[in-house]
Design a protein around this motif. Sequence first.
Motif, PDB file in Angstrom:
ATOM      1  N   TRP A 108       0.648  -1.484  -0.091  1.00 25.03           N
ATOM      2  CA  TRP A 108      -0.173  -0.147   0.045  1.00 25.03           C
ATOM      3  C   TRP A 108       0.875   1.325  -0.046  1.00 25.03           C
ATOM      4  N   VAL A 109       0.760   2.138  -1.019  1.00 29.38           N
ATOM      5  CA  VAL A 109       1.541   3.347  -1.247  1.00 29.38           C
ATOM      6  C   VAL A 109       0.688   4.513  -1.027  1.00 29.38           C
ATOM      7  N   LEU A 110       0.944   5.182   0.192  1.00 31.01           N
ATOM      8  CA  LEU A 110      -0.030   6.216   0.532  1.00 31.01           C
ATOM      9  C   LEU A 110       0.390   7.670   0.342  1.00 31.01           C
ATOM     10  N   ASP A 111      -0.349   8.344  -0.607  1.00 32.08           N
ATOM     11  CA  ASP A 111       0.075   9.720  -1.222  1.00 32.08           C
ATOM     12  C   ASP A 111       1.517   9.857  -1.373  1.00 32.08           C
ATOM     13  N   SER A 112       1.787   9.266  -2.458  1.00 34.65           N
ATOM     14  CA  SER A 112       3.373   9.097  -2.723  1.00 34.65           C
ATOM     15  C   SER A 112       3.513   8.865  -4.307  1.00 34.65           C
ATOM     16  N   PRO A 113       3.754   9.548  -4.869  1.00 32.89           N
ATOM     17  CA  PRO A 113       3.786   9.529  -6.352  1.00 32.89           C
ATOM     18  C   PRO A 113       4.952   8.629  -6.961  1.00 32.89           C
ATOM     19  N   PRO A 114       4.976   7.723  -7.700  1.00 38.75           N
ATOM     20  CA  PRO A 114       6.132   6.676  -7.949  1.00 38.75           C
ATOM     21  C   PRO A 114       7.217   7.340  -8.699  1.00 38.75           C
ATOM     22  N   GLY A 115       6.987   8.412  -9.416  1.00 44.60           N
ATOM     23  CA  GLY A 115       8.069   8.673 -10.268  1.00 44.60           C
ATOM     24  C   GLY A 115       9.065   9.798  -9.575  1.00 44.60           C
ATOM     25  N   PRO A 116      10.094  10.335 -10.387  1.00 47.17           N
ATOM     26  CA  PRO A 116      10.919  11.450  -9.911  1.00 47.17           C
ATOM     27  C   PRO A 116      10.022  12.643  -9.568  1.00 47.17           C
ATOM     28  N   LEU A 117      10.577  13.399  -8.687  1.00 45.06           N
ATOM     29  CA  LEU A 117       9.854  14.634  -8.256  1.00 45.06           C
ATOM     30  C   LEU A 117      10.986  15.703  -8.223  1.00 45.06           C
ATOM     31  N   SER A 118      10.198  16.945  -8.812  1.00 47.04           N
ATOM     32  CA  SER A 118      11.194  18.173  -9.008  1.00 47.04           C
ATOM     33  C   SER A 118      11.487  18.716  -7.522  1.00 47.04           C
ATOM     34  N   ASP A 119      12.876  18.933  -7.616  1.00 47.96           N
ATOM     35  CA  ASP A 119      13.493  19.322  -6.282  1.00 47.96           C
ATOM     36  C   ASP A 119      13.781  21.185  -6.342  1.00 47.96           C
ATOM     37  N   LYS A 120      13.305  21.562  -7.542  1.00 48.96           N
ATOM     38  CA  LYS A 120      13.498  23.108  -7.796  1.00 48.96           C
ATOM     39  C   LYS A 120      13.087  23.753  -6.559  1.00 48.96           C
ATOM     40  N   PRO A 121      13.684  24.951  -6.209  1.00 51.66           N
ATOM     41  CA  PRO A 121      12.937  25.648  -5.036  1.00 51.66           C
ATOM     42  C   PRO A 121      11.605  25.962  -5.274  1.00 51.66           C
ATOM     43  N   GLU A 122      11.124  26.268  -6.388  1.00 51.58           N
ATOM     44  CA  GLU A 122       9.811  26.617  -6.652  1.00 51.58           C
ATOM     45  C   GLU A 122       8.899  25.632  -6.575  1.00 51.58           C
ATOM     46  N   ASP A 123       9.399  24.432  -6.653  1.00 53.34           N
ATOM     47  CA  ASP A 123       8.350  23.138  -6.686  1.00 53.34           C
ATOM     48  C   ASP A 123       8.581  22.363  -5.324  1.00 53.34           C
ATOM     49  N   ARG A 124       9.303  22.835  -4.514  1.00 52.44           N
ATOM     50  CA  ARG A 124       9.655  21.964  -3.372  1.00 52.44           C
ATOM     51  C   ARG A 124       8.431  21.981  -2.416  1.00 52.44           C
TER      52      ARG A 124
END
Length: 265
Positions: A108-124
Amino acid sequence: MLHHSVLKSDVEDALNVFICHGILGSGQNWRGFARKLQEIRSLNIVLMDLRCHGRSPAKIPPHTVDACSRDLFKLSGAVGAPDIVIGHSFGGKVALASLRYLNPQQVWVLDSPPGPLSDKPEDRHEVSRVISALNSIPLPLKKRQDLKDLLVSFGFSEMIGNWMTTNLKRTEDGFVWKFDLMGVERLIKDYFKQDLWSLIETKQESEIHLVRAQNSDRWSQSILERLKKQSATKIHTLPNSGHWVHVDNPNGLLDIFDRFLVRSV
């Protein structure tokens, strides 16, 4: 080995469940929800502190999602293999990655997208901003309230301030972190890079359930569109909830588990 506690069921053939917390969390954060989960199923629930968190040792690098999942495998040697692995946020990717080493009936994966996520300051996301703020806090602190006051002054909510005070431990000189901050930073950076879509989109021996919180900021439109196209994973939407699913709508989450959690034979 990871620090852990086991909430035992009175039923002899109860299923074994691992619950993996999110970044800057601990197994203790999930104890209340775990007790409620035991009211609807006969379960032995293992609550662990992931590496670099709580009372678990920092361990030898690299500090990665994969290393955390290997820690689960080692833990299973002491407490028994899990029938179900549940992970929230960072712990969700750990739960998914554990399929490389474990063979549970369900993940069970709870509110965790499976792919890469942006670590840009505006997206953090907020937790990333919290970690950055923690680096500027001088330790030791005289009292827990000092941490809350500092975080609120940085613009964080009182809820975040209260939560972070649970990550302090008392020493002779004052309060310091329970966790290894440098290790946590490495873990979150790896979490952002990890691409586990192949596990979501390919039929696995284990049944995979992904729970998306309706009001969470973790899900871009492109991620939602990609989820619609796959058929290997069961997708659930938790209404009236932000990212903190077990706090925002625990009853709704329990209802999903009650309907879809595997039952013992």
